[in-house]
Scaffold this active site. Structure first.
Site, mmCIF file in Angstrom:
data_model
loop_
_atom_site.group_PDB
_atom_site.id
_atom_site.type_symbol
_atom_site.label_atom_id
_atom_site.label_comp_id
_atom_site.label_asym_id
_atom_site.label_seq_id
_atom_site.Cartn_x
_atom_site.Cartn_y
_atom_site.Cartn_z
ATOM 1 N N GLU A 6 -121.999 -23.576 -101.365
ATOM 2 C CA GLU A 6 -120.694 -23.918 -101.928
ATOM 3 C C GLU A 6 -120.545 -25.406 -102.229
ATOM 4 O O GLU A 6 -119.752 -25.792 -103.080
ATOM 5 C CB GLU A 6 -119.582 -23.451 -100.990
ATOM 6 C CG GLU A 6 -119.486 -21.938 -100.883
ATOM 7 C CD GLU A 6 -118.196 -21.475 -100.237
ATOM 8 O OE1 GLU A 6 -117.227 -22.278 -100.163
ATOM 9 O OE2 GLU A 6 -118.142 -20.305 -99.803
ATOM 10 N N HIS A 56 -130.964 -24.214 -80.136
ATOM 11 C CA HIS A 56 -130.650 -24.834 -78.848
ATOM 12 C C HIS A 56 -131.953 -25.280 -78.184
ATOM 13 O O HIS A 56 -132.428 -24.675 -77.223
ATOM 14 C CB HIS A 56 -129.920 -23.848 -77.945
ATOM 15 C CG HIS A 56 -128.531 -23.516 -78.391
ATOM 16 N ND1 HIS A 56 -128.270 -22.685 -79.463
ATOM 17 C CD2 HIS A 56 -127.320 -23.899 -77.898
ATOM 18 C CE1 HIS A 56 -126.959 -22.569 -79.615
ATOM 19 N NE2 HIS A 56 -126.367 -23.299 -78.691
ATOM 20 N N GLU A 87 -128.887 -20.715 -84.363
ATOM 21 C CA GLU A 87 -129.691 -19.507 -84.156
ATOM 22 C C GLU A 87 -128.955 -18.440 -83.365
ATOM 23 O O GLU A 87 -129.478 -17.342 -83.164
ATOM 24 C CB GLU A 87 -131.031 -19.854 -83.498
ATOM 25 C CG GLU A 87 -131.089 -19.784 -81.976
ATOM 26 C CD GLU A 87 -130.515 -20.995 -81.270
ATOM 27 O OE1 GLU A 87 -130.992 -21.331 -80.186
ATOM 28 O OE2 GLU A 87 -129.554 -21.612 -81.813
ATOM 29 N N ARG A 111 -118.580 -36.159 -76.605
ATOM 30 C CA ARG A 111 -119.272 -36.279 -77.885
ATOM 31 C C ARG A 111 -118.565 -37.274 -78.813
ATOM 32 O O ARG A 111 -119.227 -37.971 -79.575
ATOM 33 C CB ARG A 111 -119.421 -34.901 -78.518
ATOM 34 C CG ARG A 111 -120.426 -34.035 -77.760
ATOM 35 C CD ARG A 111 -120.701 -32.712 -78.418
ATOM 36 N NE ARG A 111 -121.870 -32.082 -77.811
ATOM 37 C CZ ARG A 111 -121.829 -31.167 -76.860
ATOM 38 N NH1 ARG A 111 -120.648 -30.772 -76.395
ATOM 39 N NH2 ARG A 111 -122.930 -30.643 -76.358
#
Length: 305
Positions: A228, A125, A199, A163
């Protein structure tokens, strides 16, 4: 959050998105950053922020953190909110043009994306992390991310709509039609980019890591997705420049061959290096390290083994 508190927050964010776009940029930026610095100086600023910054700069006690660093950190946090409110009115190209990225970092990114296996940007962040998505969209790349579900629901819907208006594909962390992991994996297998704030663990299944010399947990998702799907896992950092622009750093791909735990620790180490270089732009106002966890959170972690 109470229903009244949620309603007030909802109105506040709506007013912010509507009002900031009408202000001259210089006025709005000065007002937000000035208010942030004022909060950072009042009564020593947010105490959890001080405790977090003490780890970053190696201070023995929170009170040893310079007052000016706390003020700068809150100024930076206010700048993040100002830009978040203003971004939809800036235009994608103008917003992307305000972001600097070194030629070597661009080449590193392009080399990985050209492999066609997808790419994971893992970020702390710091700065305005939405700018990483803006930069990607402006370069013509498909981009997906995960959003923490907020209360009230109308506030969460505002953030998603904001967004999505920038071109992001948003999957809710919880409450969606299916967990986001499988859908993110599909996007990576299609060669797309996934950006994840990485984080701070918001689940009960984080990976134990050492971060600035103390234990905490970070999300397993970035490393698991890379293992994966075969996608590259790249630590990315965004920070502000004093001239009104900002910069993105694109790190070397993390080696995930040693498993989730080792890869997550390598990611944490990359975050620590960049945060230490730009501490004022790390917007971590919540408890992060185990020693700061509440008894309730400890009980939740312990119940999962």
């Amino acid at each position: 959050m109470s229903r009244l508190g949620g309603y007030v927050s909802d109105l506040g964010y709506r007013a912010g998105w509507a009002g900031v776009r009408l202000l001259p940029d210089r006025w709005g930026r000065t007002a937000f950053e000035g208010a942030g610095a004022m909060v950072g100086r009042r009564n020593g600023g947010p105490q959890q922020l001080r405790r977090n910054l003490a780890r970053v700069i190696g201070a023995e006690r929170p009170q040893d953190v310079p007052d000016e660093l706390v003020a700068d950190a809150m100024r930076s946090y206010a700048r993040y909110w100002y830009e978040a409110f203003r971004l939809p009115a800036m235009g994608l190209a103008n917003a992307a043009a305000s972001v600097h990225i070194a030629d070597d970092d661009v080449a590193r990114f392009e080399a990985e994306i050209a492999k066609g296996k997808g790419l994971i940007f893992a970020l702390p962040h710091s700065g305005n992390w939405d700018m990483a998505g803006v930069w990607l969209i402006n370069r013509g790349h498909r981009f997906s991310t995960v959003a923490e579900r907020l209360e009230p629901e109308s506030l969460f819907d505002q953030f998603v709509a904001y967004r999505e208006s920038l071109g992001f594909e948003i999957f809710p962390l919880t409450g969606g039609e299916q967990p986001p992991f499988a859908r993110l994996a599909d996007r990576l297998r299609d060669g797309s980019v996934v950006c994840l704030l990485a984080e701070r663990d918001l689940t009960r299944h984080g990976v134990p890591v050492q971060f600035f010399g103390e234990p905490t947990r970070m999300p397993a998702g970035p490393a698991r997705l890379a293992i994966e799907t075969g996608a590259a896992l790249m630590p990315v950092h965004h920070f502000f420049l004093p001239d009104g622009r900002s910069q993105i750093l694109v790190g070397e791909s993390v080696d995930v061959s040693g498993g989730v735990e080792q890869a997550t620790q390598a990611m944490a180490d990359a975050f620590a290096t960049n945060i230490a270089a730009h501490p004022a732009d790390w917007h971590m106002l919540q408890p992060l390290w185990e020693s700061d966890w509440s008894a309730e959170r400890r009980a939740r972690i312990e119940s999962t083994g």
